[in-house]
Design a protein around this motif. Structure first.
Motif, short mmCIF file in Angstrom:
data_model
loop_
_atom_site.label_atom_id
_atom_site.label_comp_id
_atom_site.label_asym_id
_atom_site.label_seq_id
_atom_site.Cartn_x
_atom_site.Cartn_y
_atom_site.Cartn_z
N GLU A 129 0.54 -0.90 -0.19
CA GLU A 129 0.29 -0.05 -0.42
C GLU A 129 1.34 0.84 0.04
O GLU A 129 0.77 2.18 -0.75
CB GLU A 129 -1.09 -0.34 1.11
N SER A 130 1.94 1.27 0.45
CA SER A 130 2.80 2.56 0.20
C SER A 130 4.13 2.65 -0.17
O SER A 130 3.20 3.58 -1.11
CB SER A 130 3.57 2.28 2.05
N ALA A 132 1.57 1.60 -3.54
CA ALA A 132 1.09 2.11 -4.29
C ALA A 132 0.45 3.96 -4.09
O ALA A 132 0.36 4.46 -5.41
CB ALA A 132 -0.89 1.25 -3.67
N GLU A 133 0.91 4.14 -3.56
CA GLU A 133 0.69 5.63 -2.62
C GLU A 133 1.23 6.37 -2.60
O GLU A 133 1.21 7.75 -3.72
CB GLU A 133 0.17 5.44 -1.11
N ARG A 136 1.35 6.80 -6.84
CA ARG A 136 0.12 7.71 -7.48
C ARG A 136 1.06 8.90 -7.05
O ARG A 136 0.48 9.65 -7.34
CB ARG A 136 -0.84 7.73 -6.49
N THR A 366 -4.24 -5.06 -4.80
CA THR A 366 -3.95 -3.16 -4.78
C THR A 366 -3.71 -2.48 -5.57
O THR A 366 -4.81 -2.01 -5.76
CB THR A 366 -2.49 -3.23 -3.50
N ARG A 369 -7.33 -1.77 -7.67
CA ARG A 369 -8.20 -1.63 -6.41
C ARG A 369 -7.90 0.27 -6.05
O ARG A 369 -8.50 0.56 -6.56
CB ARG A 369 -8.51 -2.10 -4.98
N GLU A 370 -6.85 0.37 -5.88
CA GLU A 370 -5.84 1.93 -6.17
C GLU A 370 -6.01 2.64 -7.83
O GLU A 370 -6.13 3.87 -7.00
CB GLU A 370 -4.57 2.09 -5.05
N PHE A 371 -6.42 1.49 -8.94
CA PHE A 371 -5.54 2.98 -9.49
C PHE A 371 -6.60 2.28 -10.87
O PHE A 371 -6.42 1.25 -11.94
CB PHE A 371 -4.84 2.11 -10.60
N TRP A 401 -2.57 7.12 -15.68
CA TRP A 401 -3.46 6.52 -14.47
C TRP A 401 -4.44 7.64 -14.78
O TRP A 401 -3.84 9.32 -15.33
CB TRP A 401 -4.01 6.06 -13.33
#
Ligand code: HEM
Length: 401
Positions: A129-130, A132-133, A136, A366, A369-371, A401
């Motif tokens: 998650e970190s 992916a963050e 972004r 992830t 979901r995140e992108f 994205w």
């Protein structure tokens, strides 16, 4: 008919791909012709290229075929392939046979405890998650390999072995050089020396100050010498790092290239476990590395393999075998129970497979979901492919994205 004309045709190992996700077409053609072919090696050796699923599985489970590196001939005309490798050093158990291999494998299995793997899962989620963050935050666009696919397995293997993450550059660079097909002997030796020095330092620190990780556990629970520990750590680093990284990178590219499959997965996230297995089958990233040497004469697939011959076991060909998989050329995330050979089979079957599955499940889950509108930032044919590496994948994957 002359005697020579009666001999079976000898092939060389096909390597040229026409499509990023498909094994070389020539390999598929050979598999359609017969389950194993006599194969010419660059050093003049004549061995075998095995492409049939059932035969490969049976070789991997048969103690008459050895994983010892000093017995095998290398299928490439590259610098390292010209000389026969020496026997594996103590601790390099991936290149050993039973009972030597068993001693290491059972100690390692004891360290890959359910408790340790469970404890790692929340850390994997946090790590994914970190990343992916931060991907972004720094984009769009971004290179999915350097910002996501590569650092995640690096960090996970660091956690597992207790390697301080700020030292990761040492082994990232070195494992890459160890896996390049055209590494020169000098570069190989330099990569080896740098990682050896790094691991020696790490083991000395852990002997002085015990830690609760796999290396710490091996130090306190076994009699392994520093050399054995160093080689065990090296096997784990090399086996666990680039493999998972390339599955994440190439897997993301395969999903982006198959929008129907991506849509299915987005609509029903419970398909993820099956999708991971299907990506492992479809992509078969270990493109050339699985080999064995015959310890005695063996009848196999209607042929006689003689003692001393090397067999190249083509996992990409096996995983596309139409006798085993319906419509094998199709990526189908809803495919049920594929039993692919991407983690090998028999005594050397991948020790880290459960960990790799968690990394991929969390990683792909992830990303999707995140992108929600992740897509290529370049034309797909511009993505640089790792045709030059023992482990196939992408060198980079520009996304937006
Ligand atoms: C062995 C594939 C991830 C550790 C193997 C083998 C394959 C494989 C095919 C058998 C090699 C042979 O029989 O010659 C993969 C793939 C992965 C992956 C495709 C990722 C998608 C990992 C991870 C780790 C790991 C994450 C460690 C944390 C090992 C070890 C062996 C092994 C230690 C040697 C086992 C033995 O010789 O007993 N892997 N692997 N692998 N793998 Fe993996």
């Amino acid at each position: 008919m002359t005697e020579d004309a009666a001999l079976p045709a000898t092939v060389t190992l096909p390597t040229a791909r026409n499509h990023p996700f498909d094994p070389p077409a020539e390999l598929m053609r050979l598999r359609g012709e017969r389950p194993m072919h006599p194969m010419a090696f660059p050093d003049g050796h004549q061995g075998w290229l095995v492409t049939d699923y059932t035969l490969i599985r049976s070789v991997l489970a048969d103690p008459r075929f050895s994983a010892r590196q000093e017995l095998r001939h290398v299928p490439f005309e590259h610098a390292l392939g010209k000389t026969q490798p020496p026997p594996a050093e103590p601790g390099s158990f991936i290149r050993m046979d039973a009972p030597e291999h068993t001693r290491y494998r059972s100690e390692l299995t004891a360290q890959f405890t359910v408790r340790r793997m469970r404890a790692l899962e929340p850390r994997i989620i946090e790590i994914v998650e970190s990343h992916a963050e931060s991907m972004r935050a720094s984009g769009p666009p971004a290179d999915l390999v350097s910002s996501f696919a590569l650092p995640i397995p690096s960090l996970v293997i660091c956690e597992l072995l207790g390697v301080p993450y700020d030292r990761r550059a040492v082994f990232q660079g070195a494992t890459r050089d160890l896996l390049l097909l055209d590494t020169t002997p000098q570069d190989f030796a330099a990569a080896f020396a740098s990682i050896e020095g790094f691991l020696t330092e790490l083991i000395t620190a852990k002997r002085a100050d015990p830690t609760d990780d796999i290396l710490g556990g091996l130090i306190s629970d076994t009699e392994f010498t520093d050399q054995e520990l160093r080689n065990i750590a090296l096997v784990l680093l090399v086996a666990g790092h680039e493999t998972t990284a390339n599955m994440l990178g190439l897997g993301a590219m395969a999903l982006l290239s198959n929008p129907d499959q991506l849509a299915l997965l987005r609509a029903d996230p419970t398909l993820i476990d099956g999708a991971v297995e299907e990506l492992l089958r479809y992509l078969s990233i270990i493109q050339f590395g699985t080999m064995r040497a015959a310890l005695e004469d063996v009848e196999l697939g209607g042929e006689t393999v003689t003692a001393g011959q090397t067999l190249i076991l083509s996992i990409p060909a096996a995983n596309r075998d139409p006798e085993r998989f319906d419509d094998p050329e199709r990526l189908d995330v809803t495919r049920s129970s594929t039993r692919h050979l991407s983690f090998g089979h028999g005594i050397h079957q991948c020790l880290g497979q459960q960990l790799a599955r968690v990394e991929m499940r969390v990683g792909f889950g992830t990303l999707l979901r995140e992108f929600p509108d992740l897509r290529f930032a370049v034309e797909p044919h511009e993505v640089p492919l790792r045709t030059d590496m023992a482990i196939y994948g992408v060198h980079s994957l520009p996304v937006t994205w």
